[in-house]
Design a protein around this motif. Structure first.
Motif, PDB file in Angstrom:
ATOM      1  N   UNK A  65       4.645 -14.397 -49.944  1.00 53.76           N
ATOM      2  CA  UNK A  65       4.701 -15.854 -49.863  1.00 53.76           C
ATOM      3  C   UNK A  65       4.535 -16.433 -51.271  1.00 53.76           C
ATOM      4  N   UNK A  66       5.557 -17.067 -51.831  1.00 54.49           N
ATOM      5  CA  UNK A  66       5.447 -17.576 -53.202  1.00 54.49           C
ATOM      6  C   UNK A  66       4.465 -18.732 -53.339  1.00 54.49           C
ATOM      7  N   UNK A  67       4.072 -19.340 -52.201  1.00 55.31           N
ATOM      8  CA  UNK A  67       3.162 -20.480 -52.257  1.00 55.31           C
ATOM      9  C   UNK A  67       1.695 -20.081 -52.166  1.00 55.31           C
ATOM     10  N   UNK A  68       1.433 -18.795 -51.947  1.00 46.37           N
ATOM     11  CA  UNK A  68       0.057 -18.302 -51.886  1.00 46.37           C
ATOM     12  C   UNK A  68      -0.212 -17.439 -53.106  1.00 46.37           C
ATOM     13  N   UNK A  69      -1.066 -17.913 -53.967  1.00 49.19           N
ATOM     14  CA  UNK A  69      -1.355 -17.201 -55.207  1.00 49.19           C
ATOM     15  C   UNK A  69      -1.781 -18.185 -56.272  1.00 49.19           C
ATOM     16  N   UNK A  70      -1.212 -18.058 -57.442  1.00 51.12           N
ATOM     17  CA  UNK A  70      -1.566 -18.952 -58.542  1.00 51.12           C
ATOM     18  C   UNK A  70      -1.256 -20.410 -58.201  1.00 51.12           C
ATOM     19  N   UNK A  71      -0.200 -20.636 -57.435  1.00 56.51           N
ATOM     20  CA  UNK A  71       0.165 -22.001 -57.075  1.00 56.51           C
ATOM     21  C   UNK A  71      -0.871 -22.617 -56.142  1.00 56.51           C
ATOM     22  N   UNK A  97      -2.477 -11.404 -56.780  1.00 60.72           N
ATOM     23  CA  UNK A  97      -2.450 -12.857 -56.850  1.00 60.72           C
ATOM     24  C   UNK A  97      -1.078 -13.215 -57.406  1.00 60.72           C
ATOM     25  N   UNK A  98      -0.187 -13.646 -56.520  1.00 60.09           N
ATOM     26  CA  UNK A  98       1.207 -13.877 -56.884  1.00 60.09           C
ATOM     27  C   UNK A  98       1.311 -14.999 -57.904  1.00 60.09           C
ATOM     28  N   UNK A  99       2.184 -14.800 -58.867  1.00 65.79           N
ATOM     29  CA  UNK A  99       2.341 -15.763 -59.942  1.00 65.79           C
ATOM     30  C   UNK A  99       3.105 -17.006 -59.558  1.00 65.79           C
ATOM     31  N   UNK A 100       3.259 -17.877 -60.508  1.00 66.17           N
ATOM     32  CA  UNK A 100       3.987 -19.124 -60.315  1.00 66.17           C
ATOM     33  C   UNK A 100       5.462 -18.843 -60.048  1.00 66.17           C
ATOM     34  N   UNK A 151       8.389 -21.584 -64.746  1.00 63.62           N
ATOM     35  CA  UNK A 151       7.567 -22.079 -65.851  1.00 63.62           C
ATOM     36  C   UNK A 151       7.195 -23.549 -65.680  1.00 63.62           C
ATOM     37  N   UNK A 152       8.014 -24.317 -64.961  1.00 63.57           N
ATOM     38  CA  UNK A 152       7.704 -25.726 -64.770  1.00 63.57           C
ATOM     39  C   UNK A 152       6.412 -25.911 -63.972  1.00 63.57           C
ATOM     40  N   UNK A 153       6.115 -24.976 -63.065  1.00 63.09           N
ATOM     41  CA  UNK A 153       4.909 -25.093 -62.264  1.00 63.09           C
ATOM     42  C   UNK A 153       3.633 -24.856 -63.075  1.00 63.09           C
ATOM     43  N   UNK A 154       3.778 -24.303 -64.270  1.00 66.16           N
ATOM     44  CA  UNK A 154       2.608 -24.046 -65.110  1.00 66.16           C
ATOM     45  C   UNK A 154       1.883 -25.333 -65.469  1.00 66.16           C
ATOM     46  N   UNK A 155       2.587 -26.455 -65.435  1.00 67.89           N
ATOM     47  CA  UNK A 155       1.942 -27.729 -65.744  1.00 67.89           C
ATOM     48  C   UNK A 155       0.824 -28.042 -64.755  1.00 67.89           C
ATOM     49  N   UNK A 156       0.944 -27.542 -63.526  1.00 64.12           N
ATOM     50  CA  UNK A 156      -0.078 -27.783 -62.516  1.00 64.12           C
ATOM     51  C   UNK A 156      -1.380 -27.067 -62.793  1.00 64.12           C
ATOM     52  N   UNK A 157      -1.356 -26.095 -63.712  1.00 66.59           N
ATOM     53  CA  UNK A 157      -2.564 -25.360 -64.073  1.00 66.59           C
ATOM     54  C   UNK A 157      -3.151 -25.827 -65.401  1.00 66.59           C
TER      55      UNK A 157
END
Length: 336
Positions: free
Chosen positions: A55-61, A90-93, A96-102
């Protein structure tokens, strides 16, 4: 126990492959964290334990929202997914655009990763795949909280020159200008990706170069330049993964690391456990952690089952790397 961060200066020397290979044979419970701001690879290349996609939404996001309200280390397990061989990731983002959320949360994550290693209830070492660190990558904010920062490099002259310079700059930043790691400061090490026939000689030569340049870094080991093994680790090629040069050399690197630093890491964990009160969030994970430890699901998969017995949930049965990324040794992964 410890946080170990893997990174590269430039190019694609195989940081993800190295991180997954080391995690697959790590001698203790381990969490593989994809902390590369450029995005996840495993979500596209590896199957989850249930046989479907990660699941790409479970992890760093998903952990970003939790971390903004404060992050208890054992809460990390709420965002972890097991791969098909049992390795917890712990699945990554997604990109790269999602990195702004961290933004602003990387030090919080670094503290949580390091503290998870000392948890009295769900302790685990954390291997963080930080990707490339040239420029101002935010993943470098994890480094001050690590026990060991490993720079992964191939052995072409230009690659060695870059890793030498990067190691010197990084060691200086992490040690307040000093090139030698002081108490509580992370050590900088180099892992070389090279042909096994020349590995020992090259490791010695590169180590001499690092010492002569007063970088403060040392070569801690070599991993085989093994494309076939990397393909097996990613589940894209059949074969006995436990017999691959990649896994065999990964075992040696982990054994050497624990011979040199394991006692200090264990002492640190023991000291923290003897002084740390139980947190309600940590107690929530205690019984699960104990059950998992009893099952031995975090040992290399070749040691997790008896011949002829099917695997239990989270434990691979007797199968090879051709079946959904499962293997008789590695716990699934992907190369990059």
């Amino acid at each position: 126990m410890a946080l170990i961060a893997l990174a590269a200066d430039k190019g694609s020397p195989g940081v993800t492959t190295a991180a997954v290979a080391l995690a697959a044979v790590w001698p203790r419970r381990v969490l593989l964290a994809e902390t590369d701001p450029a995005g996840s690879d495993l979500v596209y290349r590896s199957a989850a334990a249930h046989g479907g996609p990660l699941n790409p939404n479970t992890g760093m996001l998903s952990i970003a929202a939790t971390a903004r309200r404060g992050l208890v280390p054992d809460q990390l397990w709420d965002h972890v997914q097991p791969l098909s061989g049992g390795l917890e990731v712990l699945v990554g983002l997604g990109n790269s655009e999602q990195a702004a959320g961290l933004a602003g949360l990387w030090p919080t994550l670094g503290r949580a990763f390091a503290s998870l290693a000392d948890s009295p209830h769900a302790a685990a070492d954390v291997i963080a795949d930080c990707g490339r660190i040239s420029g101002d990558t935010p993943a470098a904010e994890l480094f001050p909280h690590a026990s060991l920062v490993l720079l992964v490099s191939r052995t072409e002259p230009e690659a060695l020159a870059r890793v030498r310079d990067r190691a010197a700059v990084l060691a200086g930043k992490l040690n307040g200008g000093a090139r030698v790691a002081g108490p509580g400061s992370p050590m900088v090490g180099v892992v070389l990706i090279t042909d096994t026939g020349s590995a020992a000689k090259l490791a010695s030569q590169v180590n001499d170069m690092l010492v002569h340049a007063q970088t403060g870094a040392r070569v801690v080991g070599t991993l085989a330049d093994d494309p076939a093994g990397a393909e097996q680790l990613a589940g894209r090629r059949r074969g006995r993964l436990d017999k691959s040069l990649l896994i065999r050399t990964a075992r040696k690197v982990t054994a050497d690391l624990y011979q040199q630093y394991g006692a200090a890491w264990a002492a640190s964990a023991h000291a923290a456990q003897s002084h740390q009160p139980q947190h309600p969030q940590q107690a929530q994970h205690q019984s699960q952690s104990q059950s998992q430890s009893q099952q031995g699901r975090y040992a290399p998969a070749a040691q997790q089952h008896q011949p002829g017995q099917p695997g239990q949930p989270g434990q691979p049965g007797p199968q090879d790397a051709s079946q959904g990324g499962r293997s008789s040794d590695g716990r699934a992964g992907a190369g990059r």
